[in-house]
Design an enzyme around this catalytic site. Structure first.
Site, PDB file in Angstrom:
ATOM      1  N   GLY A  13     -59.291  -9.635  26.436  1.00  0.00           N
ATOM      2  CA  GLY A  13     -58.985  -9.582  25.042  1.00  0.00           C
ATOM      3  C   GLY A  13     -58.328  -8.444  24.783  1.00  0.00           C
ATOM      4  O   GLY A  13     -58.639  -7.834  23.571  1.00  0.00           O
TER       5      GLY A  13
ATOM      6  N   SER B 194     -71.909  -7.555  18.420  1.00  0.00           N
ATOM      7  CA  SER B 194     -71.484  -7.398  17.344  1.00  0.00           C
ATOM      8  C   SER B 194     -72.833  -7.222  16.447  1.00  0.00           C
ATOM      9  O   SER B 194     -73.983  -7.687  16.830  1.00  0.00           O
ATOM     10  CB  SER B 194     -71.133  -8.664  16.479  1.00  0.00           C
ATOM     11  OG  SER B 194     -71.290  -8.821  15.117  1.00  0.00           O
TER      12      SER B 194
ATOM     13  N   TYR C  36     -71.187 -17.910  15.456  1.00  0.00           N
ATOM     14  CA  TYR C  36     -70.919 -16.602  15.961  1.00  0.00           C
ATOM     15  C   TYR C  36     -72.391 -15.545  16.096  1.00  0.00           C
ATOM     16  O   TYR C  36     -72.119 -15.019  17.221  1.00  0.00           O
ATOM     17  CB  TYR C  36     -70.170 -15.794  14.827  1.00  0.00           C
ATOM     18  CG  TYR C  36     -69.526 -14.653  15.002  1.00  0.00           C
ATOM     19  CD1 TYR C  36     -68.430 -14.438  16.072  1.00  0.00           C
ATOM     20  CD2 TYR C  36     -70.191 -13.216  14.523  1.00  0.00           C
ATOM     21  CE1 TYR C  36     -67.856 -12.948  16.346  1.00  0.00           C
ATOM     22  CE2 TYR C  36     -69.689 -11.982  15.056  1.00  0.00           C
ATOM     23  CZ  TYR C  36     -68.532 -11.989  15.804  1.00  0.00           C
ATOM     24  OH  TYR C  36     -68.076 -10.586  16.063  1.00  0.00           O
TER      25      TYR C  36
HETATM   26  P1  NAP Z   1     -59.117  -9.536  17.124  1.00  0.00           P
HETATM   27  O1  NAP Z   1     -58.300  -8.381  16.524  1.00  0.00           O
HETATM   28  O2  NAP Z   1     -58.943 -11.017  16.443  1.00  0.00           O
HETATM   29  O3  NAP Z   1     -58.505  -9.571  18.629  1.00  0.00           O
HETATM   30  C1  NAP Z   1     -59.268 -10.570  19.514  1.00  0.00           C
HETATM   31  C2  NAP Z   1     -58.599 -10.507  21.135  1.00  0.00           C
HETATM   32  O4  NAP Z   1     -59.304 -11.366  21.661  1.00  0.00           O
HETATM   33  C3  NAP Z   1     -57.192 -10.610  21.083  1.00  0.00           C
HETATM   34  O5  NAP Z   1     -56.804  -9.881  21.981  1.00  0.00           O
HETATM   35  C4  NAP Z   1     -57.076 -12.225  21.632  1.00  0.00           C
HETATM   36  O6  NAP Z   1     -56.242 -12.340  22.576  1.00  0.00           O
HETATM   37  C5  NAP Z   1     -58.547 -12.052  22.679  1.00  0.00           C
HETATM   38  N1  NAP Z   1     -59.079 -13.571  22.657  1.00  0.00           N
HETATM   39  C6  NAP Z   1     -59.553 -14.383  22.144  1.00  0.00           C
HETATM   40  N2  NAP Z   1     -59.657 -15.495  22.560  1.00  0.00           N
HETATM   41  C7  NAP Z   1     -59.514 -15.292  23.733  1.00  0.00           C
HETATM   42  C8  NAP Z   1     -59.483 -16.244  25.156  1.00  0.00           C
HETATM   43  N3  NAP Z   1     -59.935 -17.320  25.227  1.00  0.00           N
HETATM   44  N4  NAP Z   1     -59.137 -15.628  26.192  1.00  0.00           N
HETATM   45  C9  NAP Z   1     -58.333 -14.168  26.237  1.00  0.00           C
HETATM   46  N5  NAP Z   1     -58.488 -13.389  25.235  1.00  0.00           N
HETATM   47  C10 NAP Z   1     -58.979 -14.039  24.031  1.00  0.00           C
HETATM   48  O7  NAP Z   1     -60.563  -9.171  17.131  1.00  0.00           O
HETATM   49  P2  NAP Z   1     -61.305  -7.686  17.238  1.00  0.00           P
HETATM   50  O8  NAP Z   1     -61.860  -7.418  16.114  1.00  0.00           O
HETATM   51  O9  NAP Z   1     -60.590  -6.805  18.190  1.00  0.00           O
HETATM   52  O10 NAP Z   1     -62.532  -8.043  18.268  1.00  0.00           O
HETATM   53  C11 NAP Z   1     -62.799  -7.768  19.493  1.00  0.00           C
HETATM   54  C12 NAP Z   1     -64.267  -8.227  19.883  1.00  0.00           C
HETATM   55  O11 NAP Z   1     -65.109  -7.262  19.012  1.00  0.00           O
HETATM   56  C13 NAP Z   1     -64.868  -9.455  19.551  1.00  0.00           C
HETATM   57  O12 NAP Z   1     -65.842  -9.900  20.741  1.00  0.00           O
HETATM   58  C14 NAP Z   1     -65.384  -9.514  18.171  1.00  0.00           C
HETATM   59  O13 NAP Z   1     -66.324 -10.455  18.287  1.00  0.00           O
HETATM   60  C15 NAP Z   1     -66.075  -8.171  18.278  1.00  0.00           C
HETATM   61  N6  NAP Z   1     -66.390  -7.636  17.197  1.00  0.00           N
HETATM   62  C16 NAP Z   1     -65.375  -7.298  16.016  1.00  0.00           C
HETATM   63  C17 NAP Z   1     -65.601  -6.833  14.917  1.00  0.00           C
HETATM   64  C18 NAP Z   1     -64.789  -6.485  13.710  1.00  0.00           C
HETATM   65  O14 NAP Z   1     -65.460  -6.382  12.672  1.00  0.00           O
HETATM   66  N7  NAP Z   1     -63.677  -6.514  14.107  1.00  0.00           N
HETATM   67  C19 NAP Z   1     -67.126  -6.617  14.603  1.00  0.00           C
HETATM   68  C20 NAP Z   1     -68.189  -6.785  15.541  1.00  0.00           C
HETATM   69  C21 NAP Z   1     -67.796  -7.488  16.820  1.00  0.00           C
HETATM   70  P3  NAP Z   1     -54.639 -13.215  22.470  1.00  0.00           P
HETATM   71  O15 NAP Z   1     -54.290 -12.795  20.939  1.00  0.00           O
HETATM   72  O16 NAP Z   1     -54.030 -12.695  23.406  1.00  0.00           O
HETATM   73  O17 NAP Z   1     -55.223 -14.668  22.553  1.00  0.00           O
END
Ligand code: NAP
Length: 242
Positions: free
Chosen positions: A9, A139, A152
């Protein structure tokens, strides 16, 4: 050769920031993406313009077969994997009673099965080398639970359970397994939050600010080089969950 690191991702948000900064710091990076091909190409080009090469690889990591192809590609090209960063994830806000079977399945497959599959495919090569590090992006909701994000929260609690159990099983093979539990980070995942929502979150956060992807990357960099930390769920959340 520098450490070979797979980031799932990595086309957007936290994963992109991790991939970019690890590449800048001299690691060999394989940046996985699924839907956001243009963003992945942009990441590769941005680094290429600075004289740094990375691999980008399309795989839907919720599918075992696609994860296998990703790992095969890396082994054929580099013959080792030092670090796996299970970052790919989705979020969804819904009342518990409205969550459909399809929602639940998609959440678990994308956030939890993906990490299970990728870790299983990668550890056999780490065991062969008698070293390795798995870093799961979990998370704060895996620890604290979130209202209207039950599926989630389940997926992230599952990640943390896997982290602890695997750390015990793989420790004798010199493989460390840790989770990072981010708080609210400013990425697309939170694009639905209004300014008022953010202000409320900031008020609840002892460090009184939004998290940025780089905050998670700093912890990742430390975990890559650390040699005596395993089985931990490390909060990087401004003190939100204490
Ligand atoms: P984001 O900006 O929505 O980015 C999500 C990434 O995951 C994208 O690059 C997307 O790729 C990829 N992805 C989703 N489904 C996929 C799949 N089936 N196969 C391959 N890639 C996939 O989210 P983020 O905030 O960076 O989150 C990253 C991680 O941090 C996640 O696990 C999330 O739960 C965790 N997290 C985030 C937060 C927050 O506040 N942002 C807080 C706690 C935890 P494509 O677009 O190319 O499909």
């Amino acid at each position: 050769m520098s450490k070979v690191i797979i980031v799932t991702g990595a086309s957007r948000g936290i994963g992109r920031n991790i991939a970019y900064n690890l590449a800048i710091n001299g690691y060999t990076v394989i940046a996985n993406y699924n839907n956001s091909e243009q963003e992945a190409i942009k990441l590769k080009e941005e680094l290429h313009n600075q004289g740094i090469e990375i691999d980008i690889f399309k795989a839907n990591v919720s599918k075992r077969g696609e994860v296998q192809k990703l790992v095969e590609f890396v082994i054929q090209k580099y013959n080792k994997i030092d670090v796996l960063i299970n970052n790919a994830g989705i979020a969804q806000t819904k009342l518990f009673t409205d969550i459909t079977d399809e929602d639940f399945e998609q959440m678990l497959k994308t956030n939890l099965y993906s990490a299970f599959y990728a870790t299983q495919e990668v550890v056999k090569f780490m065991i062969r080398e008698h070293k390795g590090s798995i870093i799961n992006i979990s998370s704060m909701h895996g620890k604290s639970g979130a209202s209207c994000e039950v599926h989630y929260s389940i997926s992230k609690a599952g990640i943390d359970g896997m982290t602890k159990a695997l750390a015990k099983e793989l420790g004798p093979s010199n493989i460390r397994v840790n989770s990072i539990a981010p708080g609210a980070i400013d990425t697309d995942m939170n694009k639905n939050l209004t300014e008022e929502d953010w202000n409320m979150l900031i008020e609840e956060t002892p460090l009184m600010k939004k998290g940025q992807p780089i905050d998670i990357t700093r912890c990742v960099k430390w975990l890559i080089e650390d040699e005596f930390t395993t089985g931990q769920v490390i909060s990087v959340d401004g003190g939100m969950v204490i």
